[in-house]
Design a protein around this motif. Structure first.
Motif, PDB file in Angstrom:
ATOM      1  N   PHE A 303      35.195  35.903  45.613  1.00  0.00           N
ATOM      2  CA  PHE A 303      35.858  34.672  45.207  1.00  0.00           C
ATOM      3  C   PHE A 303      37.106  34.458  46.072  1.00  0.00           C
ATOM      4  O   PHE A 303      37.754  35.417  46.499  1.00  0.00           O
ATOM      5  CB  PHE A 303      36.297  34.744  43.738  1.00  0.00           C
ATOM      6  CG  PHE A 303      35.181  34.685  42.749  1.00  0.00           C
ATOM      7  CD1 PHE A 303      34.385  33.549  42.648  1.00  0.00           C
ATOM      8  CD2 PHE A 303      34.938  35.745  41.891  1.00  0.00           C
ATOM      9  CE1 PHE A 303      33.359  33.479  41.715  1.00  0.00           C
ATOM     10  CE2 PHE A 303      33.915  35.692  40.948  1.00  0.00           C
ATOM     11  CZ  PHE A 303      33.122  34.557  40.871  1.00  0.00           C
ATOM     12  N   GLU A 304      37.442  33.210  46.291  1.00  0.00           N
ATOM     13  CA  GLU A 304      38.685  32.873  46.975  1.00  0.00           C
ATOM     14  C   GLU A 304      39.757  32.539  45.940  1.00  0.00           C
ATOM     15  O   GLU A 304      39.457  32.131  44.824  1.00  0.00           O
ATOM     16  CB  GLU A 304      38.475  31.676  47.908  1.00  0.00           C
ATOM     17  CG  GLU A 304      37.480  31.946  49.020  1.00  0.00           C
ATOM     18  CD  GLU A 304      37.160  30.708  49.827  1.00  0.00           C
ATOM     19  OE1 GLU A 304      37.069  30.815  51.066  1.00  0.00           O
ATOM     20  OE2 GLU A 304      37.011  29.634  49.212  1.00  0.00           O
ATOM     21  N   ASN A 305      41.014  32.706  46.330  1.00  0.00           N
ATOM     22  CA  ASN A 305      42.155  32.343  45.472  1.00  0.00           C
ATOM     23  C   ASN A 305      42.118  33.027  44.114  1.00  0.00           C
ATOM     24  O   ASN A 305      42.319  32.399  43.064  1.00  0.00           O
ATOM     25  CB  ASN A 305      42.242  30.826  45.312  1.00  0.00           C
ATOM     26  CG  ASN A 305      42.497  30.125  46.636  1.00  0.00           C
ATOM     27  OD1 ASN A 305      43.491  30.398  47.293  1.00  0.00           O
ATOM     28  ND2 ASN A 305      41.592  29.230  47.022  1.00  0.00           N
ATOM     29  N   LEU A 306      41.853  34.328  44.149  1.00  0.00           N
ATOM     30  CA  LEU A 306      41.871  35.110  42.917  1.00  0.00           C
ATOM     31  C   LEU A 306      43.307  35.264  42.417  1.00  0.00           C
ATOM     32  O   LEU A 306      44.240  35.449  43.197  1.00  0.00           O
ATOM     33  CB  LEU A 306      41.264  36.481  43.148  1.00  0.00           C
ATOM     34  CG  LEU A 306      39.724  36.580  43.095  1.00  0.00           C
ATOM     35  CD1 LEU A 306      39.291  37.996  43.494  1.00  0.00           C
ATOM     36  CD2 LEU A 306      39.223  36.260  41.695  1.00  0.00           C
ATOM     37  N   VAL A 307      43.464  35.242  41.117  1.00  0.00           N
ATOM     38  CA  VAL A 307      44.777  35.386  40.493  1.00  0.00           C
ATOM     39  C   VAL A 307      45.075  36.869  40.261  1.00  0.00           C
ATOM     40  O   VAL A 307      44.216  37.628  39.818  1.00  0.00           O
ATOM     41  CB  VAL A 307      44.815  34.635  39.148  1.00  0.00           C
ATOM     42  CG1 VAL A 307      46.089  34.921  38.379  1.00  0.00           C
ATOM     43  CG2 VAL A 307      44.663  33.127  39.390  1.00  0.00           C
ATOM     44  N   ASP A 308      46.309  37.251  40.605  1.00  0.00           N
ATOM     45  CA  ASP A 308      46.794  38.594  40.300  1.00  0.00           C
ATOM     46  C   ASP A 308      47.399  38.538  38.900  1.00  0.00           C
ATOM     47  O   ASP A 308      48.439  37.910  38.672  1.00  0.00           O
ATOM     48  CB  ASP A 308      47.856  38.996  41.325  1.00  0.00           C
ATOM     49  CG  ASP A 308      48.365  40.422  41.125  1.00  0.00           C
ATOM     50  OD1 ASP A 308      48.434  40.872  39.964  1.00  0.00           O
ATOM     51  OD2 ASP A 308      48.719  41.074  42.117  1.00  0.00           O
ATOM     52  N   ARG A 309      46.765  39.187  37.952  1.00  0.00           N
ATOM     53  CA  ARG A 309      47.216  39.102  36.561  1.00  0.00           C
ATOM     54  C   ARG A 309      48.601  39.715  36.363  1.00  0.00           C
ATOM     55  O   ARG A 309      49.335  39.306  35.472  1.00  0.00           O
ATOM     56  CB  ARG A 309      46.220  39.776  35.629  1.00  0.00           C
ATOM     57  CG  ARG A 309      44.906  38.993  35.499  1.00  0.00           C
ATOM     58  CD  ARG A 309      44.044  39.632  34.427  1.00  0.00           C
ATOM     59  NE  ARG A 309      42.763  38.953  34.301  1.00  0.00           N
ATOM     60  CZ  ARG A 309      42.223  38.581  33.143  1.00  0.00           C
ATOM     61  NH1 ARG A 309      42.863  38.801  32.015  1.00  0.00           N
ATOM     62  NH2 ARG A 309      41.059  37.998  33.104  1.00  0.00           N
ATOM     63  N   VAL A 310      48.935  40.706  37.159  1.00  0.00           N
ATOM     64  CA  VAL A 310      50.240  41.343  37.026  1.00  0.00           C
ATOM     65  C   VAL A 310      51.344  40.379  37.441  1.00  0.00           C
ATOM     66  O   VAL A 310      52.360  40.223  36.756  1.00  0.00           O
ATOM     67  CB  VAL A 310      50.300  42.632  37.865  1.00  0.00           C
ATOM     68  CG1 VAL A 310      51.706  43.221  37.817  1.00  0.00           C
ATOM     69  CG2 VAL A 310      49.272  43.636  37.346  1.00  0.00           C
ATOM     70  N   ARG A 311      51.145  39.707  38.571  1.00  0.00           N
ATOM     71  CA  ARG A 311      52.153  38.749  39.050  1.00  0.00           C
ATOM     72  C   ARG A 311      52.094  37.432  38.289  1.00  0.00           C
ATOM     73  O   ARG A 311      53.078  36.699  38.226  1.00  0.00           O
ATOM     74  CB  ARG A 311      51.959  38.469  40.542  1.00  0.00           C
ATOM     75  CG  ARG A 311      52.249  39.667  41.437  1.00  0.00           C
ATOM     76  CD  ARG A 311      52.271  39.284  42.894  1.00  0.00           C
ATOM     77  NE  ARG A 311      51.029  38.716  43.345  1.00  0.00           N
ATOM     78  CZ  ARG A 311      50.813  38.238  44.569  1.00  0.00           C
ATOM     79  NH1 ARG A 311      51.806  38.217  45.450  1.00  0.00           N
ATOM     80  NH2 ARG A 311      49.642  37.767  44.921  1.00  0.00           N
TER      81      ARG A 311
END
Length: 313
Positions: A303-311
């Motif tokens: 996937f592109e533009n995955l979200v970093d849940r920590v940030r």
């Protein structure tokens, strides 16, 4: 494969769009009777609590917009990859907005508009050019970098700030807490495109505004917030406009939306208000982007533009 559309607005147009772009797939919406075990993907904005529960085979959650703060606060968010919609249509619209308002401040549009209403011929004998004005973009991701490139083409002196270090050819990019003060000190127009997270909530406040350059050709620093309303402290903006800490502000987003009728922002002559439309996603382009991401995933590509849940972005 089933895709669940979980939104709080009219669903039928979205069903029709996803049906066109994902032929042969089952598209379902909340409130219908469907087999939750068949749901592989969710396309959502502002889901109601509980609406994403019990999806045992979920493979991805797509946010129907560039921001994901509406998901980060969701109770019991499923443990699946979260994908931001960051397609060219949205990026170009944001850059148009940022460039337009930077140019309006460069050419002192508000003063000449007031002079026209007063039928007063008012000339400026020594106006600044774009190279005289320093634009600082907070949030130097896809949106920030595209806006920076287009502002640079117009001649503006552009720098960026990011929470994490970045090397972007052709631009000075400050980063982290250690670089923020230096970035602000050389900024005449502050453009806020940062995501809303617990760390950035309320960051656009008096303390930050006081660190902006006071020696610029515009006669005072200017704020443009096209990111999220939760980033700004509106009482501080109004107070800083009154005492000269800020010269002007363009606000596309607000602490509460729609902006209440009794907000003092409406009538402040130094404030330009737009109704959260700086980069309104074009629905067809959004659905096309999500469909392409699903096809990439099913072909074994990431996937592109995955979200970093920590940030949180």
């Amino acid at each position: 494969m089933s895709l669940l559309v979980a939104v709080t607005w009219e669903t039928q147009p979205w069903i029709e769009r996803f049906t066109r772009h994902l032929p042969g797939r089952e598209i379902v919406v909340l409130g219908e009777d469907f087999d939750r075990s068949k749901i592989r993907y969710v396309a959502t904005w502002g889901p109601k609590p509980g609406s994403l529960d019990d999806l045992p085979n979920l493979e991805a959650i797509f946010s129907l917009g560039a921001g994901v703060d509406h998901l980060m606060g969701y109770p019991d968010l499923p443990d699946a990859p979260i994908v931001r919609v960051a397609q060219d249509d949205l990026t170009h619209r944001m850059s148009e907005y940022v460039v337009m308002h930077c140019l309006m401040y460069l050419r002192d549009h508000a003063r000449f508009a007031a002079a026209q209403r007063a039928r007063r011929w008012e000339q400026d004998r020594s106006p600044p050019i774009a190279a005289d004005v320093r634009v600082g973009i907070m949030g130097f991701g896809v949106l920030g970098q595209d806006a920076a490139l287009k502002l640079k083409m117009m001649g503006f002196d552009v720098a960026g700030w990011s929470r994490t270090p970045k090397n972007v050819e052709g631009f000075k990019v400050y980063s982290g807490e250690s670089g923020l003060d230096e970035f602000l000190a050389c900024t005449d127009i502050l453009v806020s495109l940062i995501p809303l997270t617990p760390d950035t909530r309320g960051i656009l406040n008096r303390s930050l505004f006081q660190k902006l350059a006071q020696d610029g050709r515009l006669g005072g620093p200017v704020l443009i917030n096209a990111g999220r309303g939760g980033l700004q402290v509106e009482a501080d903006i109004l107070a800083c406009l009154d005492d000269g800490t800020l010269k002007a502000a363009t606000l596309d987003v607000f602490e509460k939306e729609p902006l209440p009728e009794d907000s003092a922002l409406w009538t402040n002559p130094r404030v330009t208000i737009t109704p959260h439309n700086a980069a309104a996603s074009e629905p067809e382009a959004t659905v096309r982007y999500i469909a392409n991401q699903i096809r990439r995933h099913e072909a074994g590509e990431p996937f592109e533009n995955l979200v970093d849940r920590v940030r949180g972005y």
